[in-house]
Design a protein around this motif. Structure first.
Motif, PDB file in Angstrom:
ATOM      1  N   LYS A 151       0.484  -6.765   5.252  1.00  0.00           N
ATOM      2  CA  LYS A 151       1.375  -5.830   4.551  1.00  0.00           C
ATOM      3  C   LYS A 151       0.995  -5.747   3.069  1.00  0.00           C
ATOM      4  CE  LYS A 151       5.805  -4.844   2.895  1.00  0.00           C
ATOM      5  NZ  LYS A 151       6.815  -5.468   2.054  1.00  0.00           N
ATOM      6  N   HIS A 153      -1.754  -6.202   1.695  1.00  0.00           N
ATOM      7  CA  HIS A 153      -3.084  -5.649   1.446  1.00  0.00           C
ATOM      8  C   HIS A 153      -3.285  -4.279   2.063  1.00  0.00           C
ATOM      9  CE1 HIS A 153      -3.593  -9.827   0.369  1.00  0.00           C
ATOM     10  NE2 HIS A 153      -4.603  -9.419  -0.383  1.00  0.00           N
ATOM     11  N   ASN A 154      -2.199  -3.648   2.476  1.00  0.00           N
ATOM     12  CA  ASN A 154      -2.273  -2.315   3.097  1.00  0.00           C
ATOM     13  C   ASN A 154      -3.484  -2.203   4.009  1.00  0.00           C
ATOM     14  OD1 ASN A 154       0.014  -1.137   2.037  1.00  0.00           O
ATOM     15  ND2 ASN A 154      -0.998  -0.863   0.055  1.00  0.00           N
ATOM     16  N   SER A 155      -3.549  -3.120   4.943  1.00  0.00           N
ATOM     17  CA  SER A 155      -4.765  -3.251   5.738  1.00  0.00           C
ATOM     18  C   SER A 155      -5.100  -2.001   6.536  1.00  0.00           C
ATOM     19  CB  SER A 155      -4.608  -4.414   6.700  1.00  0.00           C
ATOM     20  OG  SER A 155      -4.245  -5.529   5.979  1.00  0.00           O
ATOM     21  N   LYS A 156      -6.393  -1.880   6.816  1.00  0.00           N
ATOM     22  CA  LYS A 156      -6.867  -0.773   7.643  1.00  0.00           C
ATOM     23  C   LYS A 156      -6.361  -0.964   9.073  1.00  0.00           C
ATOM     24  CE  LYS A 156     -11.175  -0.560   5.073  1.00  0.00           C
ATOM     25  NZ  LYS A 156     -12.536  -1.056   5.043  1.00  0.00           N
ATOM     26  N   LYS A 160      -5.210  -4.473  11.946  1.00  0.00           N
ATOM     27  CA  LYS A 160      -3.906  -4.663  12.608  1.00  0.00           C
ATOM     28  C   LYS A 160      -4.065  -5.361  13.964  1.00  0.00           C
ATOM     29  CE  LYS A 160      -1.156  -2.131   9.752  1.00  0.00           C
ATOM     30  NZ  LYS A 160      -1.133  -0.682   9.619  1.00  0.00           N
ATOM     31  N   ASN A 224       3.118  -1.238  12.185  1.00  0.00           N
ATOM     32  CA  ASN A 224       3.537   0.091  11.724  1.00  0.00           C
ATOM     33  C   ASN A 224       3.294   1.145  12.808  1.00  0.00           C
ATOM     34  OD1 ASN A 224       4.750   1.771   9.909  1.00  0.00           O
ATOM     35  ND2 ASN A 224       2.855   2.261   8.812  1.00  0.00           N
TER      36      ASN A 224
END
Lengths: 359, 193
Positions: A151, A153-156, A160, A224
């Protein structure tokens, strides 16, 4: 000009502390995954009365799992100590892991002492319950750590997929707790720890559907709402369960085709969640997933229901006969409660995932 | 329209899943033949007449002539004793599990139910067990017996295969019924004072 007084290793630790914490969390989850797979395999070997040795493959898998988990928790601690930011956010994960690893490592000597005094123990015994609780807590700690890292690191989308590794040990270790409290595998010469059959019936009928739905909705929300994770997580669970509980028993090999059909509700759930995320759709999907628990937990769940409904002697080659003999009766009794628990898990997973992600 | 088609297909597949897993496959599997283990044993006594204080050997060779047995049991009971004590000693034993000593008054299974129906033992016995036992594999259970009283010394022997799916899953098939309401072969030795 300023001269840095910190050593290069300290600088590295500080700059990479979050990543180190992530690796620690991944190893914690991976370690628990190994322990749960080894544990499930070990139960099957016990049922088949295969020779029990200290270094049997399931035991070796479990010990390696504990070692990997321990290393993961140590790494998490090192990472957390050097964190420059999000220290408070990652602390929850670390705290849960530390309690978990304390129980997990303490369970070993406790089990040794227990064996020395009381001989062989069953599935449910104080040291075993300590072990499973420790596994569960470590897996929760790993899941929280991985989820928060992704979360922050706004991962790709590709990263996920790590959430599968985060959630599957939680699902498997929680299954272990439910199995301990519902399967009649805990009677020994010294202690009669088998759960009371009606209590076991209720526990299995409520807790398994809740857990399946909770696990799948948790991975769905933590990612998400990424499509595909529900199917992969469900498929991985089926793969692990079939390879540790079905394949080792040659008398049940033919039933793998029956068991593999259970991938269908997981894929359909995934599709429903992709098409429509209204409350009604979520509840329908939760109920659907909850309702298939008797099939997903094939074969051992049968022992719980056999105690109350048939009372037959089930030797390894008779497992699937008794299971299929019971299937319609069990569904008749459990369909509505299992759907309700599946729906309830949707609500609970919503609250829990918010707590994991909002911090 | 596309969405509707996906929903329709999904519901159709789900219905098929439930029909297959709850109705069709269970009946298919229930129709498959169950394994039928067929235990058999041959017992030999070294002496039919002995003097009090002497010993005799009682050798049992058992085999599973049928399908794979989850459990293969050979039970040797001593109806004239109240305790096995040092009267019976095990000489040879190659079953996979340790022998189990059953004492008088202990709750034991009956009617070949594998413990679902129970009774209380009236005399001591020793159970030898292999888990599992493949077809045609022999197991040995040899005893050295030293009776402490004169008279006729009886020994009851039986073998049971689990799953007990047919009348062939126990041996002997008929004859004398023991305290578990299960058939036994009776062997006797005359102990002279």
């Amino acid at each position: 000009m300023t001269i840095s007084t910190s050593k290069p290793s300290e600088t590295f630790l500080k700059s990479r502390s979050q990543f180190i914490f992530l690796i620690g969390s991944i190893l914690t989850s991976l370690g628990i995954l190994l322990v749960t797979v080894g544990g499930s395999w070990d139960i099957t070997n016990h049922l088949l009365s295969k020779p029990e040795t200290f270094s049997s493959p399931p035991h070796a898998l479990m010990y390696s799992g504990v070692a990997v988990t321990l290393f993961g928790v140590v790494l998490s601690f090192v990472g957390w100590k050097n964190l420059q930011k999000f220290r408070t956010s990652y602390f929850l994960s670390l705290k849960i892991k530390l309690i978990g690893i304390g129980l997990l490592t303490g369970a070993g000597p406790f089990d040794f002492v227990w064996h020395s005094y009381f001989g062989l123990d069953g599935l449910l015994s104080p040291p075993h319950f300590t072990l499973i609780t420790g596994m569960f807590l470590c897996s929760i700690g790993g899941m929280v750590g991985i989820s928060r890292y992704l979360k922050f690191h706004n991962s790709k989308p590709v990263s996920k997929y790590l959430l599968i590794l985060a959630v599957i040990p939680v699902w498997l270790s929680a299954s272990g707790i439910i199995s301990s409290l519902s399967l009649p595998f805990s009677s020994t010469d010294f202690f009669q720890f088998n759960p009371e059959p009606t209590f076991a019936f209720i526990v299995a009928s409520l807790a398994y559907p809740f857990l399946i739905s909770f696990s799948l909705f948790t991975v769905f929300r933590l990612s998400n709402y990424q499509f595909g994770l529900v199917s992969i997580l469900g498929g991985l669970f089926l793969l692990i369960y079939s390879s540790t509980a079905i394949v080792p028993n040659f008398a049940m090999l033919d039933t793998v085709q029956f068991y593999s059909l259970n991938l269908i509700p997981f894929v359909i759930a995934d599709v429903f969640l992709k098409l429509n995320r209204s409350k009604l759709s979520l509840f329908f999907t939760g109920g659907l997933i909850g309702s298939v628990f008797y099939m997903v937990y094939y074969p051992y769940v049968m022992y719980t229901y056999n105690e109350v409904l048939l009372g037959k002697l089930v030797s390894p080659s008779l497992i699937y006969f008794v299971y299929f003999e019971l299937i319609q009766t069990v569904l008749l009794y459990t369909l509505i409660p299992s759907i309700v628990m599946g729906v309830l898990a949707v609500v609970v997973s919503d609250k829990i995932t918010k707590k994991i992600l909002i911090n | 329209m596309k969405k509707l088609l996906i929903y329709f297909s999904a519901f159709a597949i789900l219905s098929l899943y439930f029909i297959l897993t709850v109705f069709i496959l269970p009946s298919e599997f229930l129709m498959t033949e169950q394994l039928v283990p067929e235990p058999y044993f041959a017992a030999t006594i070294s002496e039919n007449n002995i003097t009090l204080g002497d010993s005799f050997r009682f050798d049992i060779v058992s085999v599973n002539n049928g399908d794979y047995a989850d459990i293969h049991i050979v039970s040797v009971a001593f109806p004239d004793l109240t305790m096995v004590d040092d009267v019976v000693k095990i000489n040879t034993y190659d079953f996979t599990l340790s022998p189990s000593y059953i004492h008088v008054g202990e709750e034991i299974g009956s009617n070949y139910s594998g413990g679902v129906e129970t009774t209380f033992s009236q005399y001591p016995s020793i159970e030898a067990m292999s888990r599992p036992l493949k077809p045609d594999v022999q197991t040995h259970f040899d005893l050295l017996i030293t009776p402490k009283e004169s008279g006729i010394f009886n020994i009851y022997v039986k073998s049971i295969g689990i799953p007990h799916t047919s009348d062939l899953s126990h041996y002997p098939y008929s004859g004398f019924l023991d305290h578990q309401n299960e058939y036994v072969s009776v062997y006797s030795v005359s102990v002279n004072p």
